[in-house]
Motif scaffolding. Structure first.
Motif, PDB file in Angstrom:
ATOM      1  N   GLU A   1       0.808  -1.226   0.000  1.00  0.00           N
ATOM      2  CA  GLU A   1       0.000   0.000   0.000  1.00  0.00           C
ATOM      3  C   GLU A   1       0.842   1.277   0.000  1.00  0.00           C
ATOM      4  O   GLU A   1       0.613   2.161  -0.818  1.00  0.00           O
ATOM      5  N   PRO A   2       1.816   1.374   0.882  1.00  0.00           N
ATOM      6  CA  PRO A   2       2.668   2.570   0.816  1.00  0.00           C
ATOM      7  C   PRO A   2       3.380   2.698  -0.536  1.00  0.00           C
ATOM      8  O   PRO A   2       3.586   3.812  -1.028  1.00  0.00           O
ATOM      9  N   LEU A   3       3.734   1.563  -1.135  1.00  0.00           N
ATOM     10  CA  LEU A   3       4.422   1.601  -2.423  1.00  0.00           C
ATOM     11  C   LEU A   3       3.496   2.177  -3.500  1.00  0.00           C
ATOM     12  O   LEU A   3       3.904   3.023  -4.294  1.00  0.00           O
ATOM     13  N   VAL A   4       2.252   1.724  -3.497  1.00  0.00           N
ATOM     14  CA  VAL A   4       1.268   2.244  -4.458  1.00  0.00           C
ATOM     15  C   VAL A   4       1.103   3.739  -4.237  1.00  0.00           C
ATOM     16  O   VAL A   4       1.167   4.545  -5.164  1.00  0.00           O
ATOM     17  N   GLN A   5       0.937   4.092  -2.986  1.00  0.00           N
ATOM     18  CA  GLN A   5       0.746   5.482  -2.589  1.00  0.00           C
ATOM     19  C   GLN A   5       1.854   6.363  -3.136  1.00  0.00           C
ATOM     20  O   GLN A   5       1.630   7.360  -3.813  1.00  0.00           O
ATOM     21  N   LYS A   6       3.083   5.929  -2.858  1.00  0.00           N
ATOM     22  CA  LYS A   6       4.248   6.723  -3.198  1.00  0.00           C
ATOM     23  C   LYS A   6       4.478   6.784  -4.704  1.00  0.00           C
ATOM     24  O   LYS A   6       4.902   7.798  -5.234  1.00  0.00           O
TER      25      LYS A   6
ATOM     26  N   LEU B   1      -0.446  13.121 -12.068  1.00  0.00           N
ATOM     27  CA  LEU B   1      -1.643  13.950 -12.081  1.00  0.00           C
ATOM     28  C   LEU B   1      -2.726  13.429 -13.020  1.00  0.00           C
ATOM     29  O   LEU B   1      -3.907  13.616 -12.784  1.00  0.00           O
ATOM     30  N   ILE B   2      -2.312  12.750 -14.075  1.00  0.00           N
ATOM     31  CA  ILE B   2      -3.304  12.269 -15.044  1.00  0.00           C
ATOM     32  C   ILE B   2      -3.926  10.965 -14.512  1.00  0.00           C
ATOM     33  O   ILE B   2      -3.224  10.000 -14.249  1.00  0.00           O
ATOM     34  N   PRO B   3      -5.253  10.945 -14.348  1.00  0.00           N
ATOM     35  CA  PRO B   3      -5.918   9.788 -13.721  1.00  0.00           C
ATOM     36  C   PRO B   3      -5.654   8.464 -14.440  1.00  0.00           C
ATOM     37  O   PRO B   3      -5.442   7.444 -13.791  1.00  0.00           O
ATOM     38  N   GLN B   4      -5.645   8.473 -15.773  1.00  0.00           N
ATOM     39  CA  GLN B   4      -5.416   7.224 -16.503  1.00  0.00           C
ATOM     40  C   GLN B   4      -4.025   6.666 -16.211  1.00  0.00           C
ATOM     41  O   GLN B   4      -3.853   5.464 -16.030  1.00  0.00           O
ATOM     42  N   VAL B   5      -3.039   7.566 -16.217  1.00  0.00           N
ATOM     43  CA  VAL B   5      -1.667   7.157 -15.948  1.00  0.00           C
ATOM     44  C   VAL B   5      -1.574   6.600 -14.534  1.00  0.00           C
ATOM     45  O   VAL B   5      -0.989   5.550 -14.284  1.00  0.00           O
ATOM     46  N   ARG B   6      -2.220   7.286 -13.640  1.00  0.00           N
ATOM     47  CA  ARG B   6      -2.253   6.890 -12.246  1.00  0.00           C
ATOM     48  C   ARG B   6      -2.815   5.473 -12.076  1.00  0.00           C
ATOM     49  O   ARG B   6      -2.240   4.630 -11.390  1.00  0.00           O
ATOM     50  N   ALA B   7      -3.929   5.224 -12.768  1.00  0.00           N
ATOM     51  CA  ALA B   7      -4.583   3.920 -12.674  1.00  0.00           C
ATOM     52  C   ALA B   7      -3.687   2.835 -13.264  1.00  0.00           C
ATOM     53  O   ALA B   7      -3.545   1.748 -12.708  1.00  0.00           O
ATOM     54  N   LYS B   8      -3.053   3.157 -14.370  1.00  0.00           N
ATOM     55  CA  LYS B   8      -2.182   2.201 -15.048  1.00  0.00           C
ATOM     56  C   LYS B   8      -1.003   1.831 -14.146  1.00  0.00           C
ATOM     57  O   LYS B   8      -0.654   0.665 -13.989  1.00  0.00           O
ATOM     58  N   VAL B   9      -0.422   2.861 -13.549  1.00  0.00           N
ATOM     59  CA  VAL B   9       0.730   2.631 -12.675  1.00  0.00           C
ATOM     60  C   VAL B   9       0.325   1.796 -11.462  1.00  0.00           C
ATOM     61  O   VAL B   9       1.010   0.850 -11.081  1.00  0.00           O
ATOM     62  N   GLU B  10      -0.817   2.137 -10.901  1.00  0.00           N
ATOM     63  CA  GLU B  10      -1.271   1.393  -9.724  1.00  0.00           C
ATOM     64  C   GLU B  10      -1.467  -0.083 -10.054  1.00  0.00           C
ATOM     65  O   GLU B  10      -1.048  -0.967  -9.316  1.00  0.00           O
ATOM     66  N   LYS B  11      -2.073  -0.316 -11.223  1.00  0.00           N
ATOM     67  CA  LYS B  11      -2.323  -1.685 -11.656  1.00  0.00           C
ATOM     68  C   LYS B  11      -1.006  -2.448 -11.786  1.00  0.00           C
ATOM     69  O   LYS B  11      -0.857  -3.584 -11.343  1.00  0.00           O
ATOM     70  N   ARG B  12      -0.047  -1.796 -12.401  1.00  0.00           N
ATOM     71  CA  ARG B  12       1.240  -2.441 -12.625  1.00  0.00           C
ATOM     72  C   ARG B  12       1.937  -2.788 -11.311  1.00  0.00           C
ATOM     73  O   ARG B  12       2.475  -3.873 -11.133  1.00  0.00           O
ATOM     74  N   ILE B  13       1.904  -1.842 -10.393  1.00  0.00           N
ATOM     75  CA  ILE B  13       2.570  -2.069  -9.107  1.00  0.00           C
ATOM     76  C   ILE B  13       1.920  -3.248  -8.383  1.00  0.00           C
ATOM     77  O   ILE B  13       2.601  -4.121  -7.845  1.00  0.00           O
ATOM     78  N   ARG B  14       0.588  -3.279  -8.405  1.00  0.00           N
ATOM     79  CA  ARG B  14      -0.109  -4.368  -7.703  1.00  0.00           C
ATOM     80  C   ARG B  14       0.205  -5.714  -8.338  1.00  0.00           C
ATOM     81  O   ARG B  14       0.225  -6.731  -7.657  1.00  0.00           O
ATOM     82  N   LYS B  15       0.429  -5.681  -9.647  1.00  0.00           N
ATOM     83  CA  LYS B  15       0.744  -6.923 -10.344  1.00  0.00           C
ATOM     84  C   LYS B  15       2.210  -7.336 -10.078  1.00  0.00           C
ATOM     85  O   LYS B  15       2.493  -8.492  -9.767  1.00  0.00           O
ATOM     86  N   ASP B  16       3.125  -6.371 -10.210  1.00  0.00           N
ATOM     87  CA  ASP B  16       4.549  -6.689 -10.066  1.00  0.00           C
ATOM     88  C   ASP B  16       4.947  -7.000  -8.627  1.00  0.00           C
ATOM     89  O   ASP B  16       5.836  -7.797  -8.379  1.00  0.00           O
ATOM     90  N   TYR B  17       4.323  -6.317  -7.689  1.00  0.00           N
ATOM     91  CA  TYR B  17       4.731  -6.484  -6.288  1.00  0.00           C
ATOM     92  C   TYR B  17       3.529  -6.767  -5.404  1.00  0.00           C
ATOM     93  O   TYR B  17       3.197  -5.968  -4.521  1.00  0.00           O
ATOM     94  N   PRO B  18       2.864  -7.903  -5.620  1.00  0.00           N
ATOM     95  CA  PRO B  18       1.652  -8.181  -4.839  1.00  0.00           C
ATOM     96  C   PRO B  18       1.919  -8.188  -3.330  1.00  0.00           C
ATOM     97  O   PRO B  18       1.017  -7.897  -2.549  1.00  0.00           O
ATOM     98  N   ASP B  19       3.137  -8.511  -2.934  1.00  0.00           N
ATOM     99  CA  ASP B  19       3.454  -8.530  -1.497  1.00  0.00           C
ATOM    100  C   ASP B  19       4.373  -7.375  -1.118  1.00  0.00           C
ATOM    101  O   ASP B  19       5.079  -7.446  -0.107  1.00  0.00           O
ATOM    102  N   GLY B  20       4.414  -6.348  -1.929  1.00  0.00           N
ATOM    103  CA  GLY B  20       5.353  -5.264  -1.667  1.00  0.00           C
ATOM    104  C   GLY B  20       6.757  -5.699  -2.066  1.00  0.00           C
ATOM    105  O   GLY B  20       6.932  -6.682  -2.785  1.00  0.00           O
ATOM    106  N   ILE B  21       7.737  -4.943  -1.612  1.00  0.00           N
ATOM    107  CA  ILE B  21       9.130  -5.271  -1.932  1.00  0.00           C
ATOM    108  C   ILE B  21       9.803  -5.758  -0.652  1.00  0.00           C
ATOM    109  O   ILE B  21       9.734  -5.095   0.370  1.00  0.00           O
TER     110      ILE B  21
END
Length: 945
Positions: A569-574, A580-600
């Motif tokens: 969660e902090p990783l997604v947050q950070k 600022l662009i919502p689409q980019v934000r959503a895309k990045v969040e999705k990627r992080i959740r996929k790449d690091y489901p348990d964080g780092i």
RNA sequence: GGGCGGUUAGCUCAGCGGUAGAGCACUGCCUUCACACGGCAGUGGUCGCAAGUUCGAUCCUUGCACCGCCCACCA
């Protein structure tokens, strides 16, 4: 010691201790060895590129210090003109103010305040990765000492005629409101249009059609050019045209520059807003009509109706008017290269402005003095061509020399406030006076100033001060010791110039032009030396898929997150915070959740550093794979536990007395391996092959020391031979201590931590591993006999393990082991290693079978002519063993066939080097021996049923 | 348009003229008294394609394909 390695606890302990003890300062004796840190921007935070690059430098510095060199790692930060100014301007924007509301002095004061508060972010992060730099000598490109160097360089080059002021076409950033250098402009491919526009002749009887991607610039057209041999337009050359919309009369002229095949073959010429047109304008002595203001709006030169329009609005208006007038012939889609400012993303507008330049192109000046090409550029080229400076890998030499061969004069003035103010003054008649200050400028005046003097408003390109880094940080120009704002001495040229040239510059290829070349120029010119002997161009760090790390992709990694670990969660947050662009934000969040489901996971600084080392080949990119880093965390844990094992087996509180010569083969073997490893590491430091160097140490520690020596030590320590046990204890300890020294440059924290427990056992008196010398390969002598013994032992043990595994014999079960055939040496070796074989292979005491005796059915391994057997009774499936043997025999027969094929080829025997042929013969002999023994075993197995 | 890289096991990468390697992943067995962040044993590759040089080519040469980076003024 804890049962497993916990990096966080260890790391927090050592860095502060090292720094406080002065361990990072030059020791003051030994041969000078200096590395310059490419000063990071004060505005920056540590990214993977920094972490990698600094790990490389840190390894070199720590290694050379241990080797007894007088080592200086010169650190500091860069004032980063535009980047820093922008941060503070953004802060002002929140207060709805601009820098102009504050005024220059107040604004600069505010930037300094920001620097005091936030400027140490990155240097504190550097400490986290272990950077062993001399912080007592930390510099800032705008501190007083470096500013003095900047002024001196500017003044000297000016007086030598190598810096000039001129009204030239420059790359203008209309958003930042400043000129930028060629290097700060990126050409980006964009979808645009190509418009064809009809220009009628003055007499109205004829016309021609020009093709352009920037129709709005026609407001500044002064001619149309065609190719001299283009028959289509030959009749128009020399005539004049009526420029549409403006009504200006402009000539048609002929110039080779025009490509007949491209567009219509007619080029509109706008010398004040295009670099090519500028050159044509110069050739044909055309007027220059500037049609834009500095913020890229149409100015008073254009017809009334366009004035005040932004350049893109002007484009629309111009096109509409042309269309109405029936002069817009064609509009079609066209891909074009658009010059974009690196700093602001604004489209660059070539603008005619007064700027300062460093001459890098002229051979001689009008008064006969050498020009910049001769005085500055050539020596910088020569330094590399002559080998005085070497690039590693060397193919970067081409990049460097080709750029210098085609270099343009360097525009060094910037219309900013944050930076080194240009030490030039103007009188009321516009005469220029250059000097340290107004008084000095007047004193050097050749003409009497008219009225009051006012200082140039501009500052210098940030890279101007960076170019001086190799000598300015050492206290040049040298009027005694240089002190910082706290009054501490940070440099003294007379003493510190021994560090020039520095040993190696570690930097990225992206700043070869910006920085490397310019350091060579300045250092050669002012000091007469090269700034460094070698330039190691480090790889660019990318993500595991080879993609460039970028925030908008969400594939950046913060080195500190790798070190400390971070929850999902902090990783997604950070990672999404600044998007600022919502689409980019959503895309990045999705990627992080996929790449690091348990964080780092937290891997710690040492493992991160080891990973960088292991990835640092000569490749120009490294794809950072977190999986690999986790592997090296495991290595750290392995080392930790090996140390724990050694310490557990030592007597409490005593110094382990140095025994005489090592008693056992295993000791002599591991010492030999150690020596060879150290020698390899030393060699690979000289070639900057950190990947090989790390691998050699990894393999030694894991595959030799842990897998074999520690295992062999167990029976020795628990055995009856007290002498062997004592000797083994000592060797365990000595090898560990040596390997800690060898590993320290790569993984400083864990090695120091372990060493603190190890040192007392050896009676070492240095307070820190940093003070220990690098191990010398020659301290230990090579023992081939012992090596052969141990290799034999490994083969026997591997054979037994293979049988156990393949025959599914429970690992814990003690089984009988029989030996048959073999040489005389096998007899003595079996006797010598009987205990180790039993212990490690979990067998009963080895027994020999006479040649005539009946053999029980057994599974066997073959080592040379020796057969190593495990009797089948109750343990082994006979059929499975037959299959296993047959498979092995078939495999070896294949190998023999290959050898026979080679040796049967007369050309091979005749032409291949003798040693290769001999090697092949040896190989076939060995295979035959093995296959013979296997067949014998297969035969016995049949008989025994 | 010029220059420079890359293409080797599922992934990330070494090797660069004489028996294809590492880490991770994967399979099986094992919680054995340093370490399960572990041990032991395995599976897995016609080294991008083609031609040439050579006794022999993943490695050298040439060409081709694809991927990437840098530089450059085609309006």
């Amino acid at each position: 010691m804890e049962k497993s390695f916990e990096p966080a606890q260890i790391e927090s302990r050592w860095y502060a201790h090292w720094e406080a003890s002065g361990a990072f300062k030059p020791p003051g004796h030994g041969e000078p060895y200096c590395i310059l840190l490419p000063p990071p921007n004060v505005t920056g935070t540590l990214h993977m590129g920094h972490a990698f690059q600094q790990t490389v430098m840190d390894m070199l510095v720590r290694y050379q210090r241990m080797r007894g060199m007088n080592t200086l790692w010169q650190v500091g930060t860069d004032h980063a003109g535009i980047a820093t100014q922008k941060i503070v301007e953004n802060q002002l924007a929140i207060e709805e103010k601009t820098r102009h509301d504050l005024g220059r002095d107040a604004f600069i004061e505010r930037v300094w305040k920001w620097k005091e508060e936030s400027g140490s972010t990155i240097t504190n992060q550097m400490r986290r990765i272990g950077t062993a730099a001399d912080w007592t000598r930390e510099r800032f490109t705008m501190d007083e000492g470096l500013s003095a160097a900047v002024r001196k360089v500017f003044i000297e080059w000016y007086r030598a005629g190598l810096i000039y002021r001129g009204n030239r076409l420059v790359n203008w950033d209309p958003v930042l409101g400043t000129a930028v250098s060629d290097l700060e402009v990126n050409n980006v491919e964009r979808d645009g249009h190509m418009w064809s526009i009809r220009y009628p002749t003055t007499d109205g009887k004829d016309s021609l059609v020009v093709a352009t991607t920037r129709p709005e610039t026609m407001l500044g057209d002064v001619a149309v050019a065609v190719h001299p041999e283009d028959e289509r337009y030959a009749h128009l050359v020399g005539k004049t045209l009526t420029l549409p919309l403006s009504g200006r009369q402009i000539p048609v002229l002929a110039d080779d520059y025009v490509d007949r095949e491209f567009g219509t073959g007619c080029v509109k010429i706008t010398p004040a807003h295009d670099f090519n047109d500028y050159a044509i304008g110069m050739r044909h002595k055309l007027p220059l009509i500037t049609i834009f203001t500095l913020d890229a709006k149409v100015n008073g030169e254009a017809p009334e109706k366009y004035r005040g329009l932004d350049r893109y609005d002007a484009r629309k208006a111009v096109l509409a008017d042309l269309d109405t007038a029936g002069l817009l012939v064609e509009t079609r889609a066209h891909k074009l290269q658009v010059p974009v400012s690196q700093r602001s993303d604004a489209v660059i507008e070539p603008m005619l402005t007064d700027q300062w330049f460093v001459d890098l192109t002229s051979a001689t000046q009008s008064d006969g003095r050498p020009g910049g090409r001769k005085a500055i550029t050539e020596p910088a080229l020569q330094a590399v061509r002559s080998g005085e400076i070497k690039f590693v890998p060397e193919n970067w030499t081409t990049t460097y020399t080709q750029w210098l061969d085609n270099i343009q004069d360097w525009c060094i003035s910037r219309q900013l406030w944050w930076g080194h103010r240009i030490p030039a003054w103007y009188d009321e008649a516009g005469n220029i006076f250059v000097g340290e200050n107004e008084v000095d400028a007047r004193a050097h005046a050749t003409t009497e100033p008219v009225g009051a003097l006012r200082q140039d408003e501009d500052v210098l390109d940030t890279w101007f001060s960076s170019a001086l880094w190799p000598f300015s940080t050492l206290g040049w120009p040298g009027n005694g010791p240089v002190k910082n704002e706290r009054g501490e001495i940070v440099a003294n040229w007379e003493e510190d110039k021994i560090f020039l040239p520095s040993a190696v510059l570690v930097t990225g290829f992206d700043i070869i032009f910006f920085w490397v070349a310019r350091m060579v120029m300045a250092t050669k010119y002012f000091i007469g030396k090269s700034p460094f002997r070698e330039i190691y161009i480090n790889a660019i760090v990318r993500d595991a898929e080879g993609q460039k790390m970028s925030k908008s992709k969400g594939n950046t990694l913060d080195p500190l997150d790798l070190i400390d670990g971070i929850e999902l969660e902090p990783l997604v947050q950070k990672s999404t915070m600044s998007l600022l662009i919502p689409q980019v934000r959503a895309k990045v969040e999705k990627r992080i959740r996929k790449d690091y489901p348990d964080g780092i996971p937290a891997i710690g600084t040492d493992a991160l550093r080891f990973t960088f080392a292991a990835l640092a080949s000569y490749s120009r990119t490294i794809n950072f794979d977190i999986k690999r880093a986790e592997g090296y965390k495991a290595f750290c844990n392995k080392l930790w536990n090996a140390a724990r094992f050694v310490l557990m087996n030592l007597p409490e509180g005593e110094i382990v007395a140095p025994a005489g010569a090592p008693v056992t083969e295993a000791e002599r073997w591991i010492l030999t391996k150690l020596m060879l490893t150290i020698a390899q590491v030393e060699q690979r430091f000289t070639t900057y092959r950190f990947d090989h160097l790390a691998q050699a140490l990894y393999e030694f520690v894991w595959n030799e020391y842990c897998d074999w020596f520690l295992e062999l030590a167990k029976p020795a320590l628990s055995g009856d031979d007290a002498t062997a046990a004592a000797s083994t204890r000592h060797t365990l300890l000595v090898v560990l201590e040596t390997v800690l020294r060898a590993l320290h440059p790569i993984i400083p924290f864990i090695t120091e931590e372990i060493w603190q427990s190890v040192a007392p056992k050896l009676g070492l008196t240095e307070g820190s591993l940093m003070q220990r010398p690098w191990p010398h390969a020659c301290e230990i002598s090579e023992d081939n006999a012992a090596t052969n013994e141990i290799e034999w032992f490994k083969s026997v043990l591997s054979g037994l393990r293979k049988i156990r595994a393949e025959m599914n014999i429970s690992p814990g079960k003690i089984i009988p082991v029989l030996f048959a055939d073999g040489e005389v040496s096998d007899r003595s070796r079996v006797a010598k290693f009987a205990m180790q074989i039993s212990f490690l292979a979990r067998t009963e005491a080895p027994q020999w079978i006479g040649s005539g005796a009946n053999e029980p059915a057994a599974a066997a391994a073959v080592v040379g002519t020796l057969r190593v057997m495990i009797p089948l009774a109750g343990l082994i499936d006979l059929e499975a063993e037959k299959t296993r043997l047959t498979k092995e025999i078939v495999r070896i027969e294949g190998e023999i066939k290959k050898c026979e094929g080679k040796l049967g080829n007369a050309n091979f025997v005749a032409n291949a080097p003798a040693e290769v042929v001999a090697q092949e013969r040896q190989r076939i002999a060995d295979w035959n021996t093995t296959v013979g023994a296997l067949r014998e075993q297969a035969h016995k197995l049949r008989d025994s049923v």
